[in-house]
Scaffold this motif. Sequence first.
Motif, mmCIF file in Angstrom:
data_model
loop_
_atom_site.group_PDB
_atom_site.id
_atom_site.type_symbol
_atom_site.label_atom_id
_atom_site.label_comp_id
_atom_site.label_asym_id
_atom_site.label_seq_id
_atom_site.Cartn_x
_atom_site.Cartn_y
_atom_site.Cartn_z
ATOM 1 N N LEU A 50 34.522 35.923 -9.135
ATOM 2 C CA LEU A 50 33.256 36.315 -8.861
ATOM 3 C C LEU A 50 32.647 35.466 -10.241
ATOM 4 C CD1 LEU A 50 32.912 40.078 -8.219
ATOM 5 C CD2 LEU A 50 32.543 38.195 -6.798
ATOM 6 N N LEU A 51 33.173 35.341 -11.185
ATOM 7 C CA LEU A 51 32.743 34.539 -12.582
ATOM 8 C C LEU A 51 32.627 32.993 -12.146
ATOM 9 C CD1 LEU A 51 34.653 36.241 -15.433
ATOM 10 C CD2 LEU A 51 32.053 36.160 -15.071
ATOM 11 N N GLU A 52 33.342 32.392 -11.272
ATOM 12 C CA GLU A 52 33.438 31.066 -10.855
ATOM 13 C C GLU A 52 32.173 30.761 -10.057
ATOM 14 O OE1 GLU A 52 36.178 28.794 -7.944
ATOM 15 O OE2 GLU A 52 37.522 29.828 -9.609
ATOM 16 N N ILE A 53 32.015 31.870 -9.094
ATOM 17 C CA ILE A 53 30.973 31.570 -8.132
ATOM 18 C C ILE A 53 29.653 31.809 -9.126
ATOM 19 C CG2 ILE A 53 29.495 32.608 -6.331
ATOM 20 C CD1 ILE A 53 31.966 33.600 -5.366
ATOM 21 N N CYS A 54 29.465 32.706 -9.939
ATOM 22 C CA CYS A 54 28.532 32.970 -11.014
ATOM 23 C C CYS A 54 28.122 31.606 -11.508
ATOM 24 C CB CYS A 54 28.622 33.909 -12.090
ATOM 25 S SG CYS A 54 28.512 35.581 -11.329
ATOM 26 N N ALA A 55 29.218 30.876 -12.177
ATOM 27 C CA ALA A 55 29.170 29.821 -12.987
ATOM 28 C C ALA A 55 28.304 28.493 -11.992
ATOM 29 C CB ALA A 55 30.317 29.308 -13.509
ATOM 30 N N THR B 213 35.027 42.190 0.018
ATOM 31 C CA THR B 213 35.829 40.985 0.174
ATOM 32 C C THR B 213 37.293 40.972 -0.610
ATOM 33 O OG1 THR B 213 34.924 40.081 -2.006
ATOM 34 C CG2 THR B 213 33.658 39.617 0.262
ATOM 35 N N GLY B 214 37.259 41.814 -1.588
ATOM 36 C CA GLY B 214 38.430 42.031 -2.665
ATOM 37 C C GLY B 214 38.686 40.622 -3.461
ATOM 38 N N ALA B 215 37.455 40.059 -3.613
ATOM 39 C CA ALA B 215 37.421 38.985 -4.693
ATOM 40 C C ALA B 215 37.710 39.321 -6.167
ATOM 41 C CB ALA B 215 35.766 38.018 -4.621
ATOM 42 N N SER B 216 38.506 38.615 -6.693
ATOM 43 C CA SER B 216 38.866 38.887 -8.169
ATOM 44 C C SER B 216 37.636 38.686 -9.009
ATOM 45 C CB SER B 216 40.207 38.159 -8.733
ATOM 46 O OG SER B 216 39.636 36.742 -8.891
ATOM 47 N N ARG B 217 37.609 39.181 -10.327
ATOM 48 C CA ARG B 217 36.552 39.128 -11.268
ATOM 49 C C ARG B 217 36.590 37.522 -11.468
ATOM 50 N NH1 ARG B 217 33.867 42.354 -14.544
ATOM 51 N NH2 ARG B 217 33.360 41.659 -16.832
ATOM 52 N N ALA C 299 23.580 40.867 -7.031
ATOM 53 C CA ALA C 299 23.246 40.422 -5.649
ATOM 54 C C ALA C 299 24.895 40.173 -5.260
ATOM 55 C CB ALA C 299 22.749 39.536 -5.307
ATOM 56 N N LEU C 300 25.593 39.604 -6.217
ATOM 57 C CA LEU C 300 26.909 39.107 -5.882
ATOM 58 C C LEU C 300 27.872 40.249 -6.001
ATOM 59 C CD1 LEU C 300 28.709 36.526 -5.417
ATOM 60 C CD2 LEU C 300 28.795 36.387 -7.946
ATOM 61 N N VAL C 301 27.757 40.957 -7.028
ATOM 62 C CA VAL C 301 28.588 42.408 -7.122
ATOM 63 C C VAL C 301 28.358 43.217 -5.980
ATOM 64 C CG1 VAL C 301 29.384 44.349 -8.612
ATOM 65 C CG2 VAL C 301 29.031 42.116 -9.728
ATOM 66 N N ALA C 302 27.127 43.289 -5.573
ATOM 67 C CA ALA C 302 26.664 44.353 -4.851
ATOM 68 C C ALA C 302 27.142 44.055 -3.324
ATOM 69 C CB ALA C 302 25.073 44.385 -4.636
ATOM 70 N N CYS C 303 27.030 42.615 -2.979
ATOM 71 C CA CYS C 303 27.372 42.106 -1.670
ATOM 72 C C CYS C 303 29.019 42.165 -1.618
ATOM 73 C CB CYS C 303 27.080 40.808 -1.317
ATOM 74 S SG CYS C 303 25.426 40.545 -1.041
ATOM 75 N N ASP C 304 29.580 41.654 -2.715
ATOM 76 C CA ASP C 304 31.159 41.798 -2.706
ATOM 77 C C ASP C 304 31.750 43.404 -2.364
ATOM 78 O OD1 ASP C 304 33.832 40.841 -3.484
ATOM 79 O OD2 ASP C 304 33.679 42.348 -5.118
ATOM 80 N N ALA C 305 31.016 44.247 -2.931
ATOM 81 C CA ALA C 305 31.359 45.653 -2.794
ATOM 82 C C ALA C 305 31.050 46.214 -1.338
ATOM 83 C CB ALA C 305 30.580 46.680 -3.714
ATOM 84 N N LEU C 306 29.721 45.758 -0.811
ATOM 85 C CA LEU C 306 29.554 46.116 0.400
ATOM 86 C C LEU C 306 30.506 45.408 1.626
ATOM 87 C CD1 LEU C 306 27.307 47.557 2.282
ATOM 88 C CD2 LEU C 306 26.074 45.417 2.382
ATOM 89 N N TRP C 307 30.808 44.065 1.342
ATOM 90 C CA TRP C 307 31.732 43.521 2.413
ATOM 91 C C TRP C 307 33.132 43.762 2.022
ATOM 92 C CZ3 TRP C 307 28.329 38.503 1.534
ATOM 93 C CH2 TRP C 307 26.951 38.455 2.161
ATOM 94 N N GLU D 181 29.665 32.507 2.469
ATOM 95 C CA GLU D 181 30.151 31.270 2.853
ATOM 96 C C GLU D 181 31.711 31.039 2.358
ATOM 97 O OE1 GLU D 181 29.663 26.280 2.529
ATOM 98 O OE2 GLU D 181 28.532 27.751 1.154
ATOM 99 N N ARG D 182 31.841 31.561 1.340
ATOM 100 C CA ARG D 182 33.228 31.607 0.813
ATOM 101 C C ARG D 182 34.310 32.503 1.391
ATOM 102 N NH1 ARG D 182 35.895 31.008 -5.088
ATOM 103 N NH2 ARG D 182 33.935 29.769 -5.378
ATOM 104 N N TYR D 183 33.791 33.407 2.151
ATOM 105 C CA TYR D 183 34.598 34.554 3.029
ATOM 106 C C TYR D 183 34.376 34.284 4.528
ATOM 107 C CZ TYR D 183 36.613 36.228 -1.194
ATOM 108 O OH TYR D 183 37.403 36.409 -2.426
ATOM 109 N N GLY D 184 33.500 33.220 4.723
ATOM 110 C CA GLY D 184 33.614 33.032 6.243
ATOM 111 C C GLY D 184 32.810 34.047 7.244
ATOM 112 N N ARG D 185 31.859 34.500 6.251
ATOM 113 C CA ARG D 185 31.132 35.608 7.256
ATOM 114 C C ARG D 185 29.629 35.325 7.349
ATOM 115 N NH1 ARG D 185 31.042 41.060 5.886
ATOM 116 N NH2 ARG D 185 29.071 40.955 6.633
ATOM 117 N N ALA D 186 28.954 36.301 7.925
ATOM 118 C CA ALA D 186 27.485 35.817 7.822
ATOM 119 C C ALA D 186 26.654 36.600 6.780
ATOM 120 C CB ALA D 186 27.012 36.530 9.475
#
Length: 299
Positions: free
Chosen positions: A127-132, A120-124, A110-118, A78-83
């Motif tokens: 990612l921590l913000e989404i985790c929280a 996204t270039g999200a910063s740490r 799952a968050l780290v795996a999807c981030d790497a797969l996609w 959702e954050r990166y506007g993709r399926a």
Amino acid sequence: MSVTVRVPAKVNVQLAVGAARPDGFHDLANVFLAVSLHDEVTATPAGELRVTCEGPDADQVPLDRTNLAARAALALAERYGRAPDVHLHIAKDIPVAGGMAGGSADCAGALVACDALWGTGASREELLEICAELGSDVPFSLVGGAALGTGRGERLTELEVGGDFHWVFALASRGLSTPAVFREFDRLGQGLDIPEPVADQAVLDALAKGDPAALAVTVSNDLQPAALSLFPELGDTLAAGRAAGALAALVSGSGPTTAFLATDAKSASDIAGVLRASGTCRDVRTASGPAAGATVLGS
Ligand code: C5P
């Protein structure tokens, strides 16, 4: 192409719990130690979001969108506007509903795996913000090592650890719901003056020194009376571990897994043998900490 991420379980060496807040959560001083029991989450491109799970407790893991791993994929997509077109496979070794942050581990994995797969270039930090947002223990599953969690446990300060701590974990015959344990904490505390939770400097010093004997006399868990109230048989497991020579015996987080601190790896293996034969638990595992946080294994 797929990405596999390894994520650790945790034990709380201090869990100080404050009074219920207006939002229903509790302020905590939560000293987390990641330990070497792991789940692995593999993300593979797929037509639509799908979750599968293997492992001894796999039948207890929800495979729908309530699964925290699925929620991580949905939040990132959702954050990166993709399926969220990914298959998440969880190889599960962390006890389910056990107080060892297994669901949170799968979420961070799952968050780290999807981030790497996609890519996204999200910063740490992002990612921590989404985790929280996804759960109080999820940021720690990403970070690993040892950390003090404040707020509802999601605000982390990483801690220094001077050596390995050896643990035995006794798995219980059934799970405990974390919200139910917090509700029981509230019930038991009715009419009492509940102090603000603060980190115990002696716990932090024992971790920094890597000294199990010093840690043993300082570990504490304010949720333990509530977990024992809901699951009194855990008292027998704690007694069996103490009698077997554990330096300290406590409920892990909201339970019902019980955690036993040992002097060294040999002692942990001896205590595990005695606990296994005691008939007071379903299974016994040994592990050590600190363990690394979410780690990409390969793609
Ligand atoms: O944050 P998480 O979704 O893991 O929390 C699960 C439940 O545990 C919450 O709904 C709440 O009942 C309880 N909880 C709490 N205070 C915290 C963390 C969790 O009351 N600091």
